[in-house]
Motif scaffolding. Structure first.
Motif, PDB file in Angstrom:
ATOM      1  N   MET A  31       0.834  -1.203   0.000  1.00  0.00           N
ATOM      2  CA  MET A  31       0.000   0.000   0.000  1.00  0.00           C
ATOM      3  C   MET A  31       0.868   1.253   0.000  1.00  0.00           C
ATOM      4  O   MET A  31       0.582   2.218  -0.724  1.00  0.00           O
ATOM      5  CB  MET A  31      -0.921  -0.017   1.223  1.00  0.00           C
ATOM      6  N   LEU A  32       1.914   1.234   0.804  1.00  0.00           N
ATOM      7  CA  LEU A  32       2.814   2.377   0.851  1.00  0.00           C
ATOM      8  C   LEU A  32       3.509   2.588  -0.498  1.00  0.00           C
ATOM      9  O   LEU A  32       3.643   3.724  -0.969  1.00  0.00           O
ATOM     10  CB  LEU A  32       3.857   2.167   1.956  1.00  0.00           C
ATOM     11  N   LEU A  33       3.913   1.499  -1.151  1.00  0.00           N
ATOM     12  CA  LEU A  33       4.556   1.611  -2.462  1.00  0.00           C
ATOM     13  C   LEU A  33       3.573   2.102  -3.519  1.00  0.00           C
ATOM     14  O   LEU A  33       3.924   2.938  -4.363  1.00  0.00           O
ATOM     15  CB  LEU A  33       5.139   0.257  -2.870  1.00  0.00           C
ATOM     16  N   TYR A  34       2.343   1.601  -3.483  1.00  0.00           N
ATOM     17  CA  TYR A  34       1.332   2.042  -4.459  1.00  0.00           C
ATOM     18  C   TYR A  34       1.033   3.530  -4.320  1.00  0.00           C
ATOM     19  O   TYR A  34       0.673   4.192  -5.305  1.00  0.00           O
ATOM     20  CB  TYR A  34       0.027   1.265  -4.271  1.00  0.00           C
ATOM     21  N   SER A  35       1.159   4.060  -3.093  1.00  0.00           N
ATOM     22  CA  SER A  35       0.815   5.471  -2.871  1.00  0.00           C
ATOM     23  C   SER A  35       1.765   6.418  -3.596  1.00  0.00           C
ATOM     24  O   SER A  35       1.453   7.601  -3.733  1.00  0.00           O
ATOM     25  CB  SER A  35       0.811   5.783  -1.373  1.00  0.00           C
ATOM     26  N   LEU A  51       5.533  12.270  -4.602  1.00  0.00           N
ATOM     27  CA  LEU A  51       4.547  12.736  -3.618  1.00  0.00           C
ATOM     28  C   LEU A  51       3.328  13.378  -4.260  1.00  0.00           C
ATOM     29  O   LEU A  51       2.528  14.011  -3.557  1.00  0.00           O
ATOM     30  CB  LEU A  51       5.207  13.742  -2.670  1.00  0.00           C
ATOM     31  N   ASP A  52       3.141  13.204  -5.551  1.00  0.00           N
ATOM     32  CA  ASP A  52       2.027  13.856  -6.252  1.00  0.00           C
ATOM     33  C   ASP A  52       0.671  13.437  -5.670  1.00  0.00           C
ATOM     34  O   ASP A  52      -0.242  14.274  -5.563  1.00  0.00           O
ATOM     35  CB  ASP A  52       2.067  13.529  -7.742  1.00  0.00           C
ATOM     36  N   ASN A  53       0.525  12.158  -5.324  1.00  0.00           N
ATOM     37  CA  ASN A  53      -0.759  11.702  -4.767  1.00  0.00           C
ATOM     38  C   ASN A  53      -1.060  12.384  -3.441  1.00  0.00           C
ATOM     39  O   ASN A  53      -2.209  12.766  -3.173  1.00  0.00           O
ATOM     40  CB  ASN A  53      -0.738  10.178  -4.572  1.00  0.00           C
ATOM     41  N   TYR A  54      -0.041  12.561  -2.617  1.00  0.00           N
ATOM     42  CA  TYR A  54      -0.242  13.228  -1.322  1.00  0.00           C
ATOM     43  C   TYR A  54      -0.533  14.713  -1.511  1.00  0.00           C
ATOM     44  O   TYR A  54      -1.374  15.279  -0.790  1.00  0.00           O
ATOM     45  CB  TYR A  54       0.988  13.027  -0.440  1.00  0.00           C
ATOM     46  N   SER A  59      -4.632  18.827  -1.326  1.00  0.00           N
ATOM     47  CA  SER A  59      -5.141  20.005  -2.032  1.00  0.00           C
ATOM     48  C   SER A  59      -6.645  19.919  -2.257  1.00  0.00           C
ATOM     49  O   SER A  59      -7.225  20.820  -2.842  1.00  0.00           O
ATOM     50  CB  SER A  59      -4.425  20.167  -3.381  1.00  0.00           C
ATOM     51  N   ARG A  60      -7.253  18.830  -1.798  1.00  0.00           N
ATOM     52  CA  ARG A  60      -8.709  18.668  -1.882  1.00  0.00           C
ATOM     53  C   ARG A  60      -9.278  18.600  -0.466  1.00  0.00           C
ATOM     54  O   ARG A  60      -9.469  17.520   0.092  1.00  0.00           O
ATOM     55  CB  ARG A  60      -9.088  17.389  -2.625  1.00  0.00           C
ATOM     56  N   SER A 258      -4.455   4.618  -2.170  1.00  0.00           N
ATOM     57  CA  SER A 258      -3.428   4.097  -1.268  1.00  0.00           C
ATOM     58  C   SER A 258      -2.839   5.208  -0.417  1.00  0.00           C
ATOM     59  O   SER A 258      -2.577   5.021   0.784  1.00  0.00           O
ATOM     60  CB  SER A 258      -2.321   3.416  -2.067  1.00  0.00           C
ATOM     61  N   SER A 259      -2.629   6.383  -1.010  1.00  0.00           N
ATOM     62  CA  SER A 259      -2.128   7.510  -0.218  1.00  0.00           C
ATOM     63  C   SER A 259      -3.152   7.926   0.837  1.00  0.00           C
ATOM     64  O   SER A 259      -2.776   8.289   1.962  1.00  0.00           O
ATOM     65  CB  SER A 259      -1.789   8.691  -1.133  1.00  0.00           C
TER      66      SER A 259
END
Length: 287
Positions: A31-35, A51-54, A59-60, A258-259
């Motif tokens: 899960m951490l890798l998929y994030s 870190l784009d997913n985070y 940002s939402r 995942s993130s």
């Protein structure tokens, strides 16, 4: 000899350790890798996005507004602990049919969550069981699962009904570990049941109460089963976990989901750490 005895114990621990690693730690690492990827859950390839997913997640702000729903379950958990503590205290003393009542109160926890969801769908439906009972007292029918002002209270009530028995059993076990001579001494001194609870039972089971509070907070933050089965997250009943599931399997954004799961795990761990910091586990000595 002790060393050899310790070696003999490892084969018995091997099987549970393999299951723990295979079904807990490896999925968490994945899960951490998929994030950190843009994986959609179907493509054989996944690109690293850092870190784009985070960044997208934070940002939402609307994605975190669903945590307000957890406040209903947190309030329900507080009621659940109080009610469980009451029944545990009553049933720890000599009460007629106490074993029967223990079984009745604990039974809901043994029922599958999906089955409970479908049972309470009929219970809350318009003109259903709850409306019929309240109608006898002159209360009109309500949209228990259709009204945004009532749905979360109704769902939290289902959670209280289901998990109260588990807390009760934990409290009963802790109460029974208190030396009985303390109750005898208190009765000789003329202490009432309330005084016995206040000065003997409550301090004696404080670590278990703290554990129940930790489980209540983590459960309120990660609630999923009951609202997903009963409403699917509609009418303002969507939780953070339901939202994460939709991101992964409806919108095929497994990386972003995942993130979100990693953030939820971090929040639960932070809440647990704060609780243990504010209410440390101290050894209780009753004299």
């Amino acid at each position: 000899m002790r060393f050899l005895a310790g070696l003999r114990a490892w084969p018995y621990l091997l099987a549970p350790m393999v299951l723990l690693v295979a079904f807990t730690y490896i999925p968490v690492v994945n899960m951490l890798l998929y994030s950190f990827t843009d994986w959609d859950g179907l493509s054989p390839t996944r690109d690293y996005v850092g870190l784009d997913n985070y960044v997208d997640l934070f940002s939402r702000p609307q994605l975190f507004q669903v945590f307000t729903v957890s406040l209903f379950y947190l309030a329900g958990a507080a009621v659940q602990i109080v009610v469980a503590l009451y029944f545990a205290t009553v049933l720890s003393f000599q009460t007629r049919f106490r074993n029967l009542f223990k079984g009745i109160l604990f039974f809901p926890y043994l029922i599958n969550g999906v089955a409970i969801g479908f049972v309470f769908l009929y219970f809350f439906q318009p003109g259903g069981t709850l409306d019929s009972v309240l109608g006898a007292f002159g209360v009109g029918p309500q949209l228990w699962l259709g009204d945004p002002d009532l749905v979360n209270t109704s769902l939290a009530g289902v959670s209280v009904w289901r998990f109260m028995g588990l807390n009760m059993v934990l409290f009963i076990g802790a109460i029974q570990s208190i030396p009985p001579e303390l109750y005898e001494a208190a009765e000789l001194d003329g202490a009432s049941r309330w005084q016995q609870f206040r000065y003997i039972i409550a301090p004696g089971i404080r670590p278990i109460i703290s554990l129940s509070a930790i489980l209540a907070v983590s459960g309120a933050l990660s609630v999923f089963e009951i609202p997903f089965i009963m409403t699917g997250g509609s009418n303002n009943s969507e939780t953070f976990v339901i939202q994460t599931i939709k991101l992964a399997f409806t919108f095929n954004k497994v990386g972003l989901a995942s993130s979100a799961a990693v953030v939820l795990l971090a929040i639960v761990l932070l809440a647990t750490w704060l609780q243990r910091l504010l209410v440390p586990d101290e050894k209780v000595r009753l004299t």
